[in-house]
Design a protein around this motif. Sequence first.
Motif, PDB file in Angstrom:
ATOM      1  N   LEU A 116     106.541  34.900 -60.855  1.00 45.95           N
ATOM      2  CA  LEU A 116     105.986  36.005 -60.542  1.00 45.95           C
ATOM      3  C   LEU A 116     105.526  36.461 -59.515  1.00 45.95           C
ATOM      4  N   VAL A 117     105.343  34.352 -59.214  1.00 47.80           N
ATOM      5  CA  VAL A 117     104.884  34.233 -57.576  1.00 47.80           C
ATOM      6  C   VAL A 117     105.533  34.419 -56.499  1.00 47.80           C
ATOM      7  N   ARG A 118     106.454  33.657 -56.852  1.00 47.41           N
ATOM      8  CA  ARG A 118     107.977  33.481 -55.239  1.00 47.41           C
ATOM      9  C   ARG A 118     108.689  35.086 -55.925  1.00 47.41           C
ATOM     10  N   GLN A 119     108.289  36.062 -57.302  1.00 45.37           N
ATOM     11  CA  GLN A 119     108.653  37.582 -56.679  1.00 45.37           C
ATOM     12  C   GLN A 119     107.895  38.645 -56.086  1.00 45.37           C
ATOM     13  N   ASP A 120     106.705  38.100 -55.872  1.00 47.09           N
ATOM     14  CA  ASP A 120     105.751  38.871 -55.484  1.00 47.09           C
ATOM     15  C   ASP A 120     105.754  39.399 -53.456  1.00 47.09           C
ATOM     16  N   LYS A 121     106.579  40.420 -53.114  1.00 49.20           N
ATOM     17  CA  LYS A 121     106.521  40.837 -51.891  1.00 49.20           C
ATOM     18  C   LYS A 121     105.065  41.743 -51.587  1.00 49.20           C
ATOM     19  N   ALA A 122     103.955  42.159 -52.513  1.00 46.56           N
ATOM     20  CA  ALA A 122     102.750  42.612 -51.681  1.00 46.56           C
ATOM     21  C   ALA A 122     101.734  41.475 -50.908  1.00 46.56           C
TER      22      ALA A 122
END
Length: 219
Positions: free
Chosen positions: A142-148
């Motif tokens: 989830l950390v790697r996918q977060d774009k916000a």
Amino acid sequence: MERGIKIALQNSLIPDISITVSGRNAEGLPDLLEWILEYNLPFSLNFYRENELSASYEDLQLEESRLIEGMLAAFKVIELKLPNRSLLGSLIDRANLASPHKRTCGVGQSYLVFDYKGQIAKCQMQLHKTISASKTQDPLTLVRQDKAGIQNLSVEEKEGCRTCEWKYWCTGGCSLATFKATGRYDIQSPNCNIYKALYPEALRLEGLRLIKYSSPTKS
């Protein structure tokens, strides 16, 4: 602080001293380093980063000339008492001159932070911006996918860094500090001039240290 460190040393505990350097304390840095080196303590020099509680203190901001002058004076103190350990990863903020790399830290890649409630954030400087909880099965994904939140781009994606001779050792500095100063993640650090002024001197110190401890007559 001094009393606590001495108590630790008396009990065979070696504290690692993290020093935050700002415009407010740069002038006193040489005296502090002299004391730390007297006890042969491991240390790192890190630049001040603004947060919500410190933003109103203008004198904490990094003033280039004052900070460079203070750091170079501290380097002269270190030169007189070089420790028997490499300083390439601890002398200049988040820069690691020991080996080439593309990112300053592991934020968004191999790093996450837990708050006291078990909530997960990408960076300790953004604990108020959590993206998951400890019960999540794979929080790192989830950390790697977060774009916000904070984006930790490769140095090769940063304007002003791509052609710099120091890019694989500096990697453009702290992504969050750059964003707060410029509103962008894909650009060089606002501390770029400071870094470039200090890197050659840091390498010179390491060279002197290697010469000192490579000689069989030196201790």
